[in-house]
Design a protein around this motif. Sequence first.
Motif, PDB file in Angstrom:
ATOM      1  N   GLY A 239      74.341 -31.114 -50.977  1.00 44.49           N
ATOM      2  CA  GLY A 239      75.172 -29.932 -51.070  1.00 44.49           C
ATOM      3  C   GLY A 239      75.154 -29.072 -49.824  1.00 44.49           C
ATOM      4  N   ASP A 240      74.303 -29.442 -48.849  1.00 41.28           N
ATOM      5  CA  ASP A 240      74.201 -28.668 -47.611  1.00 41.28           C
ATOM      6  C   ASP A 240      75.247 -29.070 -46.572  1.00 41.28           C
ATOM      7  N   GLU A 241      76.131 -30.004 -46.922  1.00 41.58           N
ATOM      8  CA  GLU A 241      77.103 -30.486 -45.934  1.00 41.58           C
ATOM      9  C   GLU A 241      77.940 -29.346 -45.345  1.00 41.58           C
TER      10      GLU A 241
ATOM     11  N   PHE B 149      79.270 -26.932 -31.354  1.00 43.20           N
ATOM     12  CA  PHE B 149      79.814 -28.089 -30.643  1.00 43.20           C
ATOM     13  C   PHE B 149      81.331 -28.222 -30.739  1.00 43.20           C
ATOM     14  N   GLY B 150      81.969 -27.467 -31.593  1.00 42.67           N
ATOM     15  CA  GLY B 150      83.403 -27.620 -31.786  1.00 42.67           C
ATOM     16  C   GLY B 150      83.717 -27.974 -33.226  1.00 42.67           C
ATOM     17  N   GLU B 151      84.936 -27.713 -33.619  1.00 45.27           N
ATOM     18  CA  GLU B 151      85.339 -27.781 -35.024  1.00 45.27           C
ATOM     19  C   GLU B 151      85.103 -29.162 -35.632  1.00 45.27           C
ATOM     20  N   CYS B 152      84.534 -29.189 -36.824  1.00 44.01           N
ATOM     21  CA  CYS B 152      84.415 -30.405 -37.624  1.00 44.01           C
ATOM     22  C   CYS B 152      84.535 -30.006 -39.095  1.00 44.01           C
ATOM     23  N   THR B 153      84.631 -30.998 -39.958  1.00 46.65           N
ATOM     24  CA  THR B 153      84.841 -30.746 -41.378  1.00 46.65           C
ATOM     25  C   THR B 153      83.755 -31.415 -42.207  1.00 46.65           C
ATOM     26  N   VAL B 154      83.672 -31.009 -43.459  1.00 47.03           N
ATOM     27  CA  VAL B 154      82.740 -31.661 -44.375  1.00 47.03           C
ATOM     28  C   VAL B 154      83.090 -33.134 -44.525  1.00 47.03           C
ATOM     29  N   GLY B 155      84.387 -33.445 -44.583  1.00 39.60           N
ATOM     30  CA  GLY B 155      84.799 -34.844 -44.686  1.00 39.60           C
ATOM     31  C   GLY B 155      84.317 -35.674 -43.512  1.00 39.60           C
TER      32      GLY B 155
ATOM     33  N   VAL C 259      80.586 -36.362 -44.035  1.00 37.83           N
ATOM     34  CA  VAL C 259      80.365 -37.361 -45.087  1.00 37.83           C
ATOM     35  C   VAL C 259      80.703 -38.752 -44.568  1.00 37.83           C
ATOM     36  N   GLU C 260      81.848 -38.880 -43.899  1.00 40.51           N
ATOM     37  CA  GLU C 260      82.264 -40.198 -43.407  1.00 40.51           C
ATOM     38  C   GLU C 260      81.318 -40.717 -42.332  1.00 40.51           C
ATOM     39  N   ARG C 261      80.900 -39.841 -41.424  1.00 36.89           N
ATOM     40  CA  ARG C 261      80.107 -40.275 -40.271  1.00 36.89           C
ATOM     41  C   ARG C 261      78.624 -40.451 -40.600  1.00 36.89           C
TER      42      ARG C 261
END
Length: 261
Positions: free
Chosen positions: A180-182, A193-199, A202-204
């Motif tokens: 749940g900490d994602e 580091f720059g924009e990223c998403t929860v998805g 999870v994928e990486r």
Amino acid sequence: MRITGYRPEQTADVARLLDAVNAELRRMPPLSPDWDEFPPVGRDDVAERIAQAGNPERAIWVARDGAEIVGTAACRPELDKGEAALEWLAVGEPYRRQRIGTALLDRCLKFAAASGAQSLRTAAWVDSRFEPAVRFLEASGFVVHEPERHNITMELDIDRWQSRPPELPAAYELTTFQPGDEREWTRVRSAVFGECTVGWFVERFSSRPNFDPGGWFFVEHEGRKVGITGAMVHYHDAARTRPKGAIIEYVGTLEEHRGRG
């Protein structure tokens, strides 16, 4: 030696040159146990990259010794950013130190300027272990942009490493990633580091069979997560009895909490 514009019938020769340079890089000790840093380059790979480069007749050049292609460079305008990207620059090993790379880079710079770009940057990361490339770029005037965000390739011999227990200031603590900490991890990662998403996370990472939350950490300040890091150990076998390497994925702290250890 002549430098001319690229022609489609030269794609296979350009691919062979880029693949030969990648083969040099593959002789370095691999950094990642999980993926090929410098994969083989084939004709189709180059054709796809050229198709994405825009206007290949003007943006891609080759250096020829007779009929043999011994160097190549590609420049891609990104005018929405006010800059151009050095897509690739490669010279065959026997032809280096003859200013061929300098001549190819000059073509890229003139093209970038004529396109209206304000600067030229490297499109891909430059592996700091490949010293000839680093020295060439620095001598040509390239500088590291935003050093605190720059990818630096480094390696540590774990057998010689000695742990130094963290001495965190008061009100800071080191905690382990929990299910749940994602969202919190990507919040800090985006800020540093720059924009990223929860998805993306999870994928990486967290959907992979070798993801162990016990190897991912936060630094918290008064209950708020302000720093992140993560380590992944890769194994030769599914039973995880023979490790083949490890990667520290990210180390980052929100700006207002830096410099405190």
